[in-house]
Design an enzyme around this catalytic site. Structure first.
Site, mmCIF file in Angstrom:
data_model
loop_
_atom_site.group_PDB
_atom_site.id
_atom_site.type_symbol
_atom_site.label_atom_id
_atom_site.label_comp_id
_atom_site.label_asym_id
_atom_site.label_seq_id
_atom_site.Cartn_x
_atom_site.Cartn_y
_atom_site.Cartn_z
ATOM 1 N N LYS A 115 0.804 -1.331 0.201
ATOM 2 C CA LYS A 115 0.057 -0.055 -0.050
ATOM 3 C C LYS A 115 0.834 1.419 -0.101
ATOM 4 C CE LYS A 115 -0.200 -0.262 5.090
ATOM 5 N NZ LYS A 115 -1.253 -0.906 6.146
ATOM 6 N N TYR A 123 14.999 30.330 8.822
ATOM 7 C CA TYR A 123 13.815 30.888 9.253
ATOM 8 C C TYR A 123 13.884 30.847 10.888
ATOM 9 C CZ TYR A 123 11.507 30.713 4.825
ATOM 10 O OH TYR A 123 11.225 30.740 3.373
ATOM 11 N N MET A 131 10.982 24.476 3.015
ATOM 12 C CA MET A 131 10.449 23.762 2.022
ATOM 13 C C MET A 131 11.238 22.747 1.180
ATOM 14 S SD MET A 131 7.416 25.040 -0.677
ATOM 15 C CE MET A 131 6.490 25.491 0.548
HETATM 16 C C1 LIG Z 1 -0.531 -1.920 6.992
HETATM 17 C C2 LIG Z 1 -1.027 -3.203 7.242
HETATM 18 C C3 LIG Z 1 -0.301 -4.328 7.137
HETATM 19 C C4 LIG Z 1 1.143 -4.369 7.009
HETATM 20 O O1 LIG Z 1 1.579 -3.977 8.326
HETATM 21 P P1 LIG Z 1 3.005 -3.878 8.901
HETATM 22 O O2 LIG Z 1 3.326 -3.333 10.171
HETATM 23 O O3 LIG Z 1 3.694 -2.583 7.792
HETATM 24 O O4 LIG Z 1 3.838 -5.149 8.574
HETATM 25 C C5 LIG Z 1 -1.030 -5.539 7.348
HETATM 26 N N1 LIG Z 1 -2.380 -5.496 7.778
HETATM 27 C C6 LIG Z 1 -3.091 -4.508 7.479
HETATM 28 C C7 LIG Z 1 -4.782 -4.487 7.545
HETATM 29 C C8 LIG Z 1 -2.499 -3.052 7.364
HETATM 30 O O5 LIG Z 1 -3.416 -2.258 7.470
#
Ligand SMILES: *Cc1c(COP(=O)(O)O)cnc(C)c1O
Length: 354
Positions: free
Chosen positions: A35, A244, A292
């Site tokens: 993801k 800054y 930035m």
């Molecule tokens: C992000 C996620 C994972 C992976 O988790 P990690 O801690 O990065 O290994 C697995 N299952 C679900 C539902 C997640 O949201």
């Protein structure tokens, strides 16, 4: 040119996947969570390398992420979507052959009416209270759902990075009560859950962060290196300040390097005065505020002006950098993934750049 280079080691990624898969028994299959554009490292390249290493099940957050994955993986890989079947997802799920992890009765209805006979999974809430059917809802829906043959029945652990946390056992017990005796394959563990031991592994594990070199998988091989070009160097005398808000003042004569990369590249502003960069193995402190597009670094102690400085390298892991910003490796990786960096891939059977 002008921005930094994210170097991504696909051999290290594949090796981390194999190491996590090897911690599970022969009846457990290791998938891969890709993801957020493969935790910021490029979902297509990452997924392709993991498929070559042997992964067959891939997990995305939303259906939108499915397109790049399907293109990279070809027709045979299973692509699961944690957000399930949301309104407006039907066409993508159907055309890309995605497998939605249904999270509610509403999503189940949507799936079974719009795409009858198409593959789906079920996500259960075992206590995290984020996604999935609660025990009572599951009680009402399970007969129908199980009758339709889910590809996977999964839940997610809230505290798996803390092995001693009582929540782990509690969620394991709840998940067991909700699923013992069913025929469908079961999945509970992400990276942290794999490290908790075999009881947590069930039929499928879903590692994410450990693949990318992050904690809690302490033995992971580092996957990312980030090198930033120096734009110019200058001398300051005692009492002069930097950046800054004048948040850092020289206590003596110093030489400063101005480096290309800022919070617009995912170098979190919370790193102001709290990060180290490296010239080879020599640490050089970030001084002043992160802007930035720029950061300023004290290079007084170097023999000569550096052409670039590394912020992720063998001397500094994603988690070490995260500590300075008061965050976790996950956020460092995904925020760098949104930066203006050139990505350069090594290993995994291909060498390419984007
Ligand atoms: C992000 C996620 C994972 C992976 O988790 P990690 O801690 O990065 O290994 C697995 N299952 C679900 C539902 C997640 O949201």
């Amino acid at each position: 040119m002008g921005s930094g280079t994210l170097q991504i080691d696909l051999d290290a990624l594949a090796s981390n996947w194999r190491a996590l898969a090897a911690m599970t028994g022969p009846r457990t299959e290791a998938g891969a969570v890709v993801k957020a554009d493969g935790y910021g490292l490029g979902a297509a390249q990452v997924a392709h390398a993991l498929a070559q290493a042997g992964a067959r099940k891939f997990f995305a957050a939303v259906a939108q992420e499915g397109a790049a994955l399907r293109a990279a993986l070809g027709p045979d890989a299973e692509i699961y979507v944690f957000s399930g079947h949301m309104a407006g997802d039907t066409e993508a799920i159907s055309e890309l052959s995605l497998i939605p992890m249904l999270n509610s009765i509403e999503q189940m209805t949507r799936q079974f009416e719009a795409l009858p006979g198409q593959p789906f999974g079920i996500q259960l809430d075992s206590g995290m209270n984020r996604l999935g059917l609660e025990p009572a809802e599951w009680g009402a829906a399970r007969e129908i759902a199980l009758g339709l043959g889910p590809r996977l029945v999964a839940s997610h652990l809230a505290c798996a990075d803390e092995p001693e946390h009582p929540m782990n056992r509690q969620q394991l017990d709840t998940f067991r009560k909700m699923t013992d005796g069913i025929e469908a394959p079961r999945s509970l563990a992400a990276t942290g859950g794999i490290l908790l031991g075999e009881e947590y592994h069930f039929d499928v594990v879903r590692p994410g962060i450990g693949l990318y070199g992050g904690l809690p998988f302490a033995e992971a091989r580092p996957v990312v290196r980030l090198s930033l070009p120096v734009i110019q160097c200058r001398d300051l005398v005692e009492g002069e300040s930097v950046g800054y808000g004048n948040s850092w003042t020289a206590e003596g004569p110093v030489r400063l390097a101005t480096v290309s990369g800022g919070y617009g590249d995912g170098l979190l502003r919370a790193l102001s005065n709290e990060a180290m960069l490296f010239s080879g193995e020599v640490p050089c402190p970030l001084v002043g505020r992160v802007s930035m597009d720029l950061i300023t670094v004290d290079v007084t102690h170097l023999d000569r002006d550096p052409e670039h400085l590394d912020i992720l390298c063998p001397s500094q892991s994603v988690d070490e950098l995260a500590t300075g910003a008061g965050t976790i490796g996950y956020e460092i990786l995904t925020s760098l993934g949104n930066g203006r960096y050139r990505r350069s891939y090594e290993g995994g059977g291909l060498i390419s750049a984007t």
